[in-house]
Design a protein around this motif. Structure first.
Motif, mmCIF file in Angstrom:
data_model
loop_
_atom_site.group_PDB
_atom_site.id
_atom_site.type_symbol
_atom_site.label_atom_id
_atom_site.label_comp_id
_atom_site.label_asym_id
_atom_site.label_seq_id
_atom_site.Cartn_x
_atom_site.Cartn_y
_atom_site.Cartn_z
ATOM 1 N N ASN A 42 -67.290 -29.905 26.205
ATOM 2 C CA ASN A 42 -67.355 -28.571 25.607
ATOM 3 C C ASN A 42 -68.726 -27.952 25.840
ATOM 4 O OD1 ASN A 42 -69.213 -29.246 23.458
ATOM 5 N ND2 ASN A 42 -67.519 -30.078 22.264
ATOM 6 N N LEU A 67 -64.922 -26.613 27.920
ATOM 7 C CA LEU A 67 -64.115 -25.869 26.952
ATOM 8 C C LEU A 67 -65.002 -25.319 25.836
ATOM 9 C CD1 LEU A 67 -61.176 -28.421 26.551
ATOM 10 C CD2 LEU A 67 -61.211 -26.385 28.000
ATOM 11 N N GLN A 72 -60.691 -25.789 16.253
ATOM 12 C CA GLN A 72 -59.609 -24.838 16.516
ATOM 13 C C GLN A 72 -59.146 -24.874 17.971
ATOM 14 O OE1 GLN A 72 -62.770 -24.180 15.793
ATOM 15 N NE2 GLN A 72 -63.453 -22.148 16.465
ATOM 16 N N TYR A 73 -59.948 -25.492 18.847
ATOM 17 C CA TYR A 73 -59.573 -25.596 20.263
ATOM 18 C C TYR A 73 -58.848 -26.903 20.589
ATOM 19 C CZ TYR A 73 -62.501 -21.512 20.629
ATOM 20 O OH TYR A 73 -63.032 -20.255 20.447
ATOM 21 N N LYS A 74 -58.592 -27.698 19.576
ATOM 22 C CA LYS A 74 -57.757 -28.892 19.766
ATOM 23 C C LYS A 74 -56.298 -28.437 19.647
ATOM 24 C CE LYS A 74 -57.028 -33.445 17.703
ATOM 25 N NZ LYS A 74 -57.491 -34.382 16.673
ATOM 26 N N SER A 75 -55.844 -27.753 20.662
ATOM 27 C CA SER A 75 -54.612 -26.978 20.566
ATOM 28 C C SER A 75 -53.761 -27.115 21.819
ATOM 29 C CB SER A 75 -54.962 -25.497 20.371
ATOM 30 O OG SER A 75 -55.667 -25.020 21.524
ATOM 31 N N SER A 78 -55.382 -25.246 24.727
ATOM 32 C CA SER A 78 -56.400 -26.004 25.459
ATOM 33 C C SER A 78 -55.758 -27.093 26.317
ATOM 34 C CB SER A 78 -57.388 -26.646 24.482
ATOM 35 O OG SER A 78 -58.125 -25.665 23.787
ATOM 36 N N ARG A 81 -54.601 -25.427 29.335
ATOM 37 C CA ARG A 81 -55.723 -25.049 30.204
ATOM 38 C C ARG A 81 -56.190 -26.238 31.037
ATOM 39 N NH1 ARG A 81 -61.637 -22.518 28.411
ATOM 40 N NH2 ARG A 81 -62.565 -22.659 30.492
#
Length: 357
Positions: A42, A67, A72-75, A78, A81
Protein backbone atom coordinates in the motif's frame (compact mmCIF):
# COMPACT_ATOMS: atom_id res chain seq x y z
CA UNK A 1 17.36 -14.65 13.46
CA UNK A 2 14.92 -17.26 14.74
CA UNK A 3 13.05 -19.74 12.57
CA UNK A 4 9.79 -21.49 13.39
CA UNK A 5 7.90 -23.97 11.23
CA UNK A 6 4.19 -24.32 10.72
CA UNK A 7 3.85 -28.09 10.39
CA UNK A 8 1.15 -28.89 7.82
CA UNK A 9 2.65 -31.74 5.83
CA UNK A 10 3.12 -30.71 2.20
CA UNK A 11 1.87 -27.21 3.07
CA UNK A 12 4.42 -26.65 5.86
CA UNK A 13 6.37 -23.40 5.78
CA UNK A 14 8.91 -21.43 7.81
CA UNK A 15 8.50 -18.22 9.77
CA UNK A 16 11.69 -16.15 9.90
CA UNK A 17 11.91 -13.59 12.73
CA UNK A 18 14.82 -11.19 13.06
CA UNK A 19 16.28 -7.71 12.85
CA UNK A 20 17.04 -6.25 9.41
CA UNK A 21 16.29 -9.49 7.57
CA UNK A 22 14.71 -7.39 4.83
CA UNK A 23 18.31 -6.63 3.92
CA UNK A 24 19.07 -10.33 3.43
CA UNK A 25 17.78 -11.61 0.08
CA UNK A 26 18.33 -15.32 0.73
CA UNK A 27 15.33 -15.72 3.03
CA UNK A 28 13.03 -14.37 0.34
CA UNK A 29 14.58 -15.63 -2.88
CA UNK A 30 14.81 -19.28 -1.81
CA UNK A 31 11.00 -19.44 -1.67
CA UNK A 32 10.28 -17.99 -5.13
CA UNK A 33 8.73 -20.42 -7.59
CA UNK A 34 10.13 -18.68 -10.69
CA UNK A 35 11.81 -15.44 -11.70
CA UNK A 36 8.43 -13.69 -12.06
CA UNK A 37 7.34 -11.91 -8.88
CA UNK A 38 4.62 -9.36 -8.12
CA UNK A 39 4.74 -7.36 -4.88
CA UNK A 40 1.42 -6.12 -3.50
CA UNK A 41 1.66 -3.27 -0.98
CA UNK A 42 0.00 0.00 0.00
CA UNK A 43 0.96 3.65 -0.31
CA UNK A 44 2.25 4.03 3.25
CA UNK A 45 4.34 0.84 3.34
CA UNK A 46 5.65 1.39 -0.17
CA UNK A 47 7.31 4.67 0.85
CA UNK A 48 8.97 2.93 3.81
CA UNK A 49 9.94 -0.48 2.45
CA UNK A 50 8.90 -0.82 -1.20
CA UNK A 51 12.29 0.00 -2.68
CA UNK A 52 14.07 -2.16 -0.09
CA UNK A 53 12.04 -5.24 -1.03
CA UNK A 54 12.38 -4.56 -4.74
CA UNK A 55 16.16 -4.44 -4.23
CA UNK A 56 15.97 -8.00 -2.89
CA UNK A 57 14.46 -9.00 -6.25
CA UNK A 58 17.12 -7.39 -8.46
CA UNK A 59 17.69 -9.37 -11.65
CA UNK A 60 14.24 -10.97 -11.58
CA UNK A 61 11.10 -10.12 -13.53
CA UNK A 62 9.65 -8.19 -10.59
CA UNK A 63 6.64 -5.88 -10.61
CA UNK A 64 4.82 -3.95 -7.89
CA UNK A 65 1.21 -2.89 -7.36
CA UNK A 66 0.53 -0.15 -4.80
CA UNK A 67 -2.96 0.10 -3.29
CA UNK A 68 -4.49 2.78 -1.06
CA UNK A 69 -4.03 2.29 2.67
CA UNK A 70 -6.91 1.37 4.97
CA UNK A 71 -9.26 -1.38 6.11
CA UNK A 72 -11.93 -0.05 3.76
CA UNK A 73 -9.78 -1.26 0.84
CA UNK A 74 -9.93 -4.87 1.99
CA UNK A 75 -12.74 -5.27 -0.48
CA UNK A 76 -14.01 -7.06 -3.56
CA UNK A 77 -13.08 -3.94 -5.56
CA UNK A 78 -9.42 -4.22 -4.48
CA UNK A 79 -9.50 -7.98 -5.12
CA UNK A 80 -10.67 -7.28 -8.68
CA UNK A 81 -8.01 -4.58 -9.15
CA UNK A 82 -5.23 -7.01 -8.22
CA UNK A 83 -6.70 -9.73 -10.44
CA UNK A 84 -6.79 -7.32 -13.38
CA UNK A 85 -3.16 -6.37 -12.73
CA UNK A 86 -2.09 -10.03 -12.70
CA UNK A 87 -3.86 -10.67 -15.97
CA UNK A 88 -2.34 -7.56 -17.57
CA UNK A 89 1.12 -8.75 -16.41
CA UNK A 90 0.51 -12.24 -17.83
CA UNK A 91 1.07 -13.77 -14.40
CA UNK A 92 1.20 -17.56 -14.56
CA UNK A 93 0.76 -20.32 -12.01
CA UNK A 94 4.43 -20.12 -11.05
CA UNK A 95 4.32 -16.37 -10.44
CA UNK A 96 4.96 -15.62 -6.77
CA UNK A 97 2.95 -12.88 -5.07
CA UNK A 98 4.51 -11.04 -2.14
CA UNK A 99 2.25 -9.41 0.45
CA UNK A 100 4.19 -6.45 1.86
CA UNK A 101 2.22 -4.68 4.57
CA UNK A 102 -0.20 -5.23 7.39
CA UNK A 103 -3.19 -7.49 7.78
CA UNK A 104 -5.23 -5.86 5.02
CA UNK A 105 -2.55 -6.44 2.39
CA UNK A 106 -1.77 -9.92 3.71
CA UNK A 107 -5.38 -11.11 3.78
CA UNK A 108 -6.18 -9.55 0.42
CA UNK A 109 -3.09 -10.84 -1.36
CA UNK A 110 -3.55 -14.28 0.13
CA UNK A 111 -7.13 -14.46 -1.10
CA UNK A 112 -6.03 -13.37 -4.57
CA UNK A 113 -3.31 -16.04 -4.51
CA UNK A 114 -5.87 -18.67 -3.53
CA UNK A 115 -8.14 -17.76 -6.44
CA UNK A 116 -5.92 -16.68 -9.33
CA UNK A 117 -5.67 -19.61 -11.76
CA UNK A 118 -6.95 -21.73 -8.83
CA UNK A 119 -3.87 -21.02 -6.74
CA UNK A 120 -0.46 -19.37 -7.05
CA UNK A 121 2.31 -19.18 -4.43
CA UNK A 122 2.60 -16.21 -2.13
CA UNK A 123 4.92 -14.98 0.62
CA UNK A 124 3.98 -12.87 3.62
CA UNK A 125 6.18 -9.94 4.67
CA UNK A 126 4.14 -8.42 7.51
CA UNK A 127 5.13 -4.93 8.63
CA UNK A 128 2.73 -4.28 11.52
CA UNK A 129 2.71 -5.90 14.94
CA UNK A 130 -0.80 -7.23 14.43
CA UNK A 131 0.08 -8.92 11.17
CA UNK A 132 3.38 -10.25 12.52
CA UNK A 133 1.83 -11.96 15.53
CA UNK A 134 -1.47 -13.00 14.00
CA UNK A 135 -2.80 -12.50 10.49
CA UNK A 136 0.31 -13.44 8.48
CA UNK A 137 0.44 -16.92 10.05
CA UNK A 138 -2.14 -19.64 9.54
CA UNK A 139 -3.50 -19.16 6.05
CA UNK A 140 -6.72 -17.27 6.73
CA UNK A 141 -7.32 -15.02 3.73
CA UNK A 142 -10.36 -12.87 3.07
CA UNK A 143 -12.01 -9.64 2.04
CA UNK A 144 -14.72 -7.77 3.92
CA UNK A 145 -18.37 -7.28 3.02
CA UNK A 146 -20.52 -4.39 4.34
CA UNK A 147 -22.57 -6.97 6.24
CA UNK A 148 -19.63 -8.72 7.84
CA UNK A 149 -15.86 -8.80 8.22
CA UNK A 150 -13.84 -11.56 6.52
CA UNK A 151 -17.00 -13.24 5.23
CA UNK A 152 -15.52 -13.93 1.77
CA UNK A 153 -12.27 -15.86 1.83
CA UNK A 154 -10.33 -19.11 1.86
CA UNK A 155 -7.80 -21.08 3.87
CA UNK A 156 -4.61 -20.78 1.83
CA UNK A 157 -1.14 -21.10 3.31
CA UNK A 158 1.86 -18.95 2.30
CA UNK A 159 5.21 -20.40 1.23
CA UNK A 160 7.01 -18.44 3.95
CA UNK A 161 6.53 -15.61 6.45
CA UNK A 162 9.40 -13.13 6.76
CA UNK A 163 9.20 -10.92 9.85
CA UNK A 164 11.64 -8.03 10.28
CA UNK A 165 10.91 -6.54 13.69
CA UNK A 166 12.72 -3.33 12.69
CA UNK A 167 9.60 -2.42 10.70
CA UNK A 168 7.85 -1.88 14.03
CA UNK A 169 10.02 1.19 14.64
CA UNK A 170 8.09 3.05 11.93
CA UNK A 171 4.71 1.93 13.24
CA UNK A 172 2.47 4.72 14.61
CA UNK A 173 1.57 4.43 18.30
CA UNK A 174 -2.07 3.61 17.57
CA UNK A 175 -1.15 0.80 15.15
CA UNK A 176 1.34 -0.63 17.63
CA UNK A 177 -1.32 -0.64 20.33
CA UNK A 178 -3.73 -2.43 17.99
CA UNK A 179 -1.17 -5.19 17.57
CA UNK A 180 -0.75 -5.49 21.32
CA UNK A 181 -4.43 -6.43 21.61
CA UNK A 182 -3.69 -9.62 19.67
CA UNK A 183 -0.53 -10.20 21.71
CA UNK A 184 -2.47 -9.95 24.98
CA UNK A 185 -5.10 -12.29 23.53
CA UNK A 186 -2.53 -15.11 23.38
CA UNK A 187 -1.81 -14.71 27.07
CA UNK A 188 -5.49 -14.75 27.97
CA UNK A 189 -6.43 -17.84 25.94
CA UNK A 190 -3.30 -19.98 26.12
CA UNK A 191 -0.37 -18.91 28.26
CA UNK A 192 -0.77 -17.43 31.74
CA UNK A 193 3.00 -17.11 32.16
CA UNK A 194 3.18 -15.06 28.97
CA UNK A 195 0.40 -12.81 30.32
CA UNK A 196 2.45 -12.32 33.52
CA UNK A 197 5.53 -11.54 31.40
CA UNK A 198 3.60 -8.90 29.44
CA UNK A 199 2.51 -7.24 32.68
CA UNK A 200 6.15 -7.10 33.78
CA UNK A 201 7.53 -5.70 30.50
CA UNK A 202 4.96 -3.06 29.59
CA UNK A 203 7.38 -0.14 29.47
CA UNK A 204 10.05 -1.94 27.47
CA UNK A 205 7.46 -2.94 24.89
CA UNK A 206 6.10 0.60 24.72
CA UNK A 207 9.69 1.73 24.13
CA UNK A 208 9.90 -0.86 21.30
CA UNK A 209 12.92 -2.61 22.75
CA UNK A 210 14.02 -4.90 19.90
CA UNK A 211 14.96 -7.86 22.07
CA UNK A 212 11.57 -7.77 23.80
CA UNK A 213 9.72 -7.36 20.51
CA UNK A 214 11.47 -10.40 19.06
CA UNK A 215 10.52 -12.39 22.15
CA UNK A 216 6.88 -11.30 21.82
CA UNK A 217 6.63 -12.03 18.10
CA UNK A 218 8.38 -15.38 18.52
CA UNK A 219 6.10 -16.52 21.36
CA UNK A 220 2.91 -15.44 19.60
CA UNK A 221 3.94 -17.13 16.34
CA UNK A 222 4.98 -20.22 18.29
CA UNK A 223 1.55 -20.48 19.90
CA UNK A 224 -0.29 -19.84 16.64
CA UNK A 225 1.86 -22.29 14.67
CA UNK A 226 1.13 -24.99 17.25
CA UNK A 227 -2.63 -24.31 17.13
CA UNK A 228 -2.78 -24.13 13.32
CA UNK A 229 -0.81 -27.37 12.97
CA UNK A 230 -3.41 -29.10 15.14
CA UNK A 231 -6.51 -27.44 13.63
CA UNK A 232 -5.79 -25.78 10.28
CA UNK A 233 -9.41 -25.08 9.28
CA UNK A 234 -10.82 -24.03 12.65
CA UNK A 235 -12.90 -27.06 13.50
CA UNK A 236 -11.95 -26.94 17.19
CA UNK A 237 -8.93 -25.53 19.02
CA UNK A 238 -8.18 -22.76 16.50
CA UNK A 239 -11.51 -21.09 17.26
CA UNK A 240 -9.99 -19.94 20.57
CA UNK A 241 -7.88 -17.46 18.57
CA UNK A 242 -11.12 -15.55 18.01
CA UNK A 243 -11.32 -14.27 21.58
CA UNK A 244 -12.86 -10.80 21.37
CA UNK A 245 -13.49 -11.10 17.65
CA UNK A 246 -17.24 -11.76 17.69
CA UNK A 247 -17.84 -8.52 19.56
CA UNK A 248 -14.95 -6.81 17.76
CA UNK A 249 -16.11 -7.59 14.24
CA UNK A 250 -19.53 -6.18 15.15
CA UNK A 251 -17.88 -2.93 16.24
CA UNK A 252 -15.85 -2.69 13.02
CA UNK A 253 -18.89 -3.32 10.81
CA UNK A 254 -21.12 -0.89 12.72
CA UNK A 255 -18.57 1.91 12.99
CA UNK A 256 -17.25 1.54 9.43
CA UNK A 257 -14.11 -0.41 8.57
CA UNK A 258 -11.02 1.56 9.49
CA UNK A 259 -12.68 3.99 11.92
CA UNK A 260 -11.95 1.54 14.71
CA UNK A 261 -8.77 -0.41 14.06
CA UNK A 262 -9.15 -4.18 14.21
CA UNK A 263 -7.02 -4.47 17.34
CA UNK A 264 -8.96 -1.70 19.07
CA UNK A 265 -12.23 -3.53 18.40
CA UNK A 266 -10.71 -6.83 19.54
CA UNK A 267 -9.47 -5.22 22.78
CA UNK A 268 -12.99 -4.07 23.60
CA UNK A 269 -14.28 -7.51 22.60
CA UNK A 270 -11.82 -9.17 24.99
CA UNK A 271 -13.15 -7.02 27.82
CA UNK A 272 -16.76 -7.85 26.96
CA UNK A 273 -15.95 -11.57 26.82
CA UNK A 274 -14.18 -11.28 30.17
CA UNK A 275 -17.19 -9.56 31.73
CA UNK A 276 -19.38 -12.40 30.44
CA UNK A 277 -16.93 -14.81 32.09
CA UNK A 278 -17.17 -12.91 35.36
CA UNK A 279 -20.98 -13.11 35.30
CA UNK A 280 -20.66 -16.87 34.73
CA UNK A 281 -18.21 -17.09 37.68
CA UNK A 282 -15.43 -18.28 35.36
CA UNK A 283 -13.21 -15.25 36.05
CA UNK A 284 -12.85 -13.31 39.27
CA UNK A 285 -13.24 -9.54 39.40
CA UNK A 286 -9.49 -9.23 40.01
CA UNK A 287 -8.69 -11.30 36.89
CA UNK A 288 -10.97 -9.09 34.79
CA UNK A 289 -9.22 -6.02 36.23
CA UNK A 290 -5.82 -7.45 35.27
CA UNK A 291 -6.99 -7.94 31.68
CA UNK A 292 -8.52 -4.46 31.50
CA UNK A 293 -5.47 -2.82 33.07
CA UNK A 294 -3.05 -4.50 30.66
CA UNK A 295 -5.09 -3.43 27.64
CA UNK A 296 -5.33 0.14 29.00
CA UNK A 297 -1.57 0.22 29.61
CA UNK A 298 -1.08 0.11 25.85
CA UNK A 299 -3.70 2.78 25.18
CA UNK A 300 -6.41 0.41 23.95
CA UNK A 301 -10.13 1.09 24.33
CA UNK A 302 -11.95 -1.04 26.89
CA UNK A 303 -15.50 0.25 26.35
CA UNK A 304 -17.77 -0.20 23.35
CA UNK A 305 -18.66 2.82 21.17
CA UNK A 306 -21.35 4.97 22.77
CA UNK A 307 -23.62 4.62 19.74
CA UNK A 308 -23.72 0.82 20.02
CA UNK A 309 -26.14 -1.17 22.16
CA UNK A 310 -27.49 -4.72 22.37
CA UNK A 311 -29.51 -4.41 19.15
CA UNK A 312 -26.64 -3.06 17.04
CA UNK A 313 -24.26 -5.73 18.34
CA UNK A 314 -26.74 -8.53 17.71
CA UNK A 315 -27.49 -7.33 14.18
CA UNK A 316 -23.88 -7.98 13.22
CA UNK A 317 -23.07 -10.92 15.49
CA UNK A 318 -25.84 -12.99 13.95
CA UNK A 319 -23.73 -12.93 10.74
CA UNK A 320 -20.61 -14.15 12.56
CA UNK A 321 -18.82 -17.13 10.99
CA UNK A 322 -19.00 -19.04 14.27
CA UNK A 323 -22.82 -19.07 14.29
CA UNK A 324 -24.13 -22.63 14.26
CA UNK A 325 -27.81 -23.69 14.21
CA UNK A 326 -28.69 -19.99 14.57
CA UNK A 327 -26.83 -19.79 17.88
CA UNK A 328 -24.00 -17.31 18.35
CA UNK A 329 -20.86 -18.94 19.71
CA UNK A 330 -18.45 -16.93 21.81
CA UNK A 331 -14.88 -17.48 22.95
CA UNK A 332 -14.93 -16.88 26.70
CA UNK A 333 -11.93 -17.08 29.06
CA UNK A 334 -12.41 -19.44 31.98
CA UNK A 335 -9.07 -18.44 33.54
CA UNK A 336 -6.14 -16.28 32.50
CA UNK A 337 -4.38 -18.70 30.18
CA UNK A 338 -7.45 -20.72 29.19
CA UNK A 339 -10.65 -20.22 27.19
CA UNK A 340 -13.60 -22.14 25.79
CA UNK A 341 -16.01 -21.80 22.88
CA UNK A 342 -19.62 -21.76 24.01
CA UNK A 343 -23.09 -20.91 22.75
CA UNK A 344 -24.40 -20.91 26.32
CA UNK A 345 -24.58 -17.15 26.78
CA UNK A 346 -28.05 -15.97 27.69
CA UNK A 347 -29.36 -13.07 25.59
CA UNK A 348 -30.65 -11.35 28.71
CA UNK A 349 -27.11 -11.38 30.10
CA UNK A 350 -25.74 -10.08 26.79
CA UNK A 351 -28.28 -7.27 26.80
CA UNK A 352 -27.38 -6.30 30.35
CA UNK A 353 -23.66 -6.23 29.53
CA UNK A 354 -23.86 -4.59 26.09
CA UNK A 355 -26.35 -1.89 27.06
CA UNK A 356 -24.11 -1.04 30.03
CA UNK A 357 -20.84 -1.11 28.09
Amino acid sequence: MNTLNVELGERSYPIYIGVNILRQPQQLRQHLSSNKVIVITNEVVDVLYGAQVMDLLTGLDADKLVLPDGEQYKSIASFERIMTHLLECNAARDTTLIALGGGVIGDLTGFVAACYQRGVPFIQIPTTLLSQVDSSVGGKTAVNHPLGKNMIGAFYQPKAVIIDTMTLCSLPKREFAAGMAEVIKYGVIYDAEFFDWLEQHQQGLLDKDQALLQDVVHRCCEIKARIVAEDEQEKGLRALLNLGHTFGHAIEAEMGYGNWLHGEAVATGIVLASVVAQHKNWLSASEVCRIVDLLKAFGLPVRAPEKMNFDSFMRHMRHDKKVQANRIRFVIPDAIGSAVVTDDVDEALLKEILDAS
